[in-house]
Design a protein around this motif. Structure first.
Motif, short mmCIF file in Angstrom:
data_model
loop_
_atom_site.label_atom_id
_atom_site.label_comp_id
_atom_site.label_asym_id
_atom_site.label_seq_id
_atom_site.Cartn_x
_atom_site.Cartn_y
_atom_site.Cartn_z
N PRO A 184 0.85 -1.20 0.00
CA PRO A 184 0.00 0.00 0.00
C PRO A 184 0.88 1.25 0.00
O PRO A 184 1.87 1.32 0.74
N VAL A 185 0.52 2.22 -0.83
CA VAL A 185 1.32 3.44 -0.98
C VAL A 185 0.39 4.65 -0.88
O VAL A 185 -0.70 4.66 -1.48
N GLY A 186 0.84 5.69 -0.15
CA GLY A 186 0.08 6.92 -0.09
C GLY A 186 -0.05 7.43 1.34
O GLY A 186 0.58 6.93 2.27
N THR A 187 -0.88 8.44 1.49
CA THR A 187 -1.14 9.07 2.78
C THR A 187 -2.59 8.79 3.18
O THR A 187 -3.41 8.42 2.34
N PRO A 188 -2.94 8.94 4.46
CA PRO A 188 -4.32 8.65 4.90
C PRO A 188 -5.35 9.36 4.03
O PRO A 188 -5.25 10.55 3.77
N GLY A 189 -6.31 8.60 3.56
CA GLY A 189 -7.35 9.12 2.69
C GLY A 189 -7.02 9.01 1.22
O GLY A 189 -7.89 9.24 0.36
N SER A 190 -5.77 8.66 0.91
CA SER A 190 -5.36 8.51 -0.48
C SER A 190 -4.29 7.43 -0.59
O SER A 190 -3.14 7.70 -0.95
N GLN A 191 -4.67 6.21 -0.25
CA GLN A 191 -3.77 5.07 -0.31
C GLN A 191 -4.27 4.07 -1.35
O GLN A 191 -5.47 3.84 -1.48
N TYR A 192 -3.32 3.47 -2.04
CA TYR A 192 -3.65 2.48 -3.07
C TYR A 192 -2.68 1.31 -2.99
O TYR A 192 -1.51 1.49 -2.63
N ILE A 193 -3.19 0.14 -3.31
CA ILE A 193 -2.31 -1.02 -3.46
C ILE A 193 -1.58 -0.90 -4.78
O ILE A 193 -2.17 -0.61 -5.83
N TYR A 194 -0.28 -1.15 -4.71
CA TYR A 194 0.55 -1.25 -5.91
C TYR A 194 1.17 -2.64 -5.97
O TYR A 194 1.58 -3.19 -4.94
N GLU A 195 1.21 -3.19 -7.16
CA GLU A 195 2.00 -4.37 -7.44
C GLU A 195 3.25 -3.92 -8.19
O GLU A 195 3.15 -3.37 -9.29
#
Length: 224
Positions: A184-195
């Motif tokens: 998971p990448v990002g900051t609270p409220g704007s996180q996304y799973i990356y492969e």
């Protein structure tokens, strides 16, 4: 999005995840079925929601563990070397240890000492073969900053259980060719799973998948 896979037993939880087509791979289904979450999340082990494990940390919802394992599935084979960053209560280390045997290695790294210690005890309680795997170093736990990975080793699969602001370069460098990072990448409220995939030539690609909400990937001073 609300998932409805909660059950009153570990087998029922796995059945619900399978019926919802979140779990698809027979090997992963069997590994999750034989790893009772009650050893790692004693409060509400079969509820399909994140659970506090203390020290500002959580164990992810079962459907997120299932999705992570399915994403990494082709790299979780017998003989593989796997890293779990932010290993927490030790649950995914226990599941993945069943997927890479014989001769595979799973390393769990956790920066909170109390969780590191409890993960070892949880693993021993959950699996009659655990002590042998620990003694042979086919399963390893370390208390350290997971953002640095595990220097000296490389991995076919890396799972990260907390959200990074950016993908740590050390993890990319420790990824085998081919190999994959689930993070998971990002900051609270704007996180996304990356492969993050590395092909046989060493070419790295980033694939943004879906929105999530994780605790931050940080050092222990964050919780002081």
């Amino acid at each position: 999005m609300a998932w409805r896979c909660t059950s009153s037993s570990n087998s029922g939880l796995v059945d619900n995840l399978t019926n919802a087509q979140i779990l698809k791979s027979p090997q992963i289904i069997n590994a999750m079925r034989s790893t009772d979450r009650a050893f790692f999340s004693p409060r509400s082990p079969y509820q399909d929601a994140p659970q506090s494990i203390g020290h500002g940390a959580t164990i992810s919802a079962p459907h997120m563990h299932a999705m992570a394992l399915e994403s990494l599935q082709q790299y979780l084979h017998p003989g593989a070397t796997v890293l779990d960053v932010g290993s927490g209560s030790g649950y995914l280390v226990a599941v993945m240890s069943k997927l890479v045997q014989p001769n595979g290695v799973v390393c769990g790294i956790e920066h909170i000492q109390a969780l590191h210690e409890s993960a070892i005890l949880n693993f021993i309680a959950s699996d009659p073969d655990a002590q042998r795997l620990l003694d042979s170093q086919q399963v390893r736990f370390e208390c350290a900053d997971g953002r640095q990975g595990w220097p000296g080793l490389t991995f076919d699969a890396i799972h990260v259980g907390a959200a990074a602001h950016i993908v740590p370069q050390s993890l990319i460098e420790q990824l085998n060719s081919p190999g994959m990072i689930f993070i998971p990448v990002g900051t609270p409220g704007s996180q996304y799973i990356y492969e993050i995939s590395k092909d046989s030539r060493g070419q790295v690609t980033h694939s943004k998948k879906y929105g999530v909400s994780y605790v931050p990937l940080t050092d222990v001073s964050h919780y002081a």
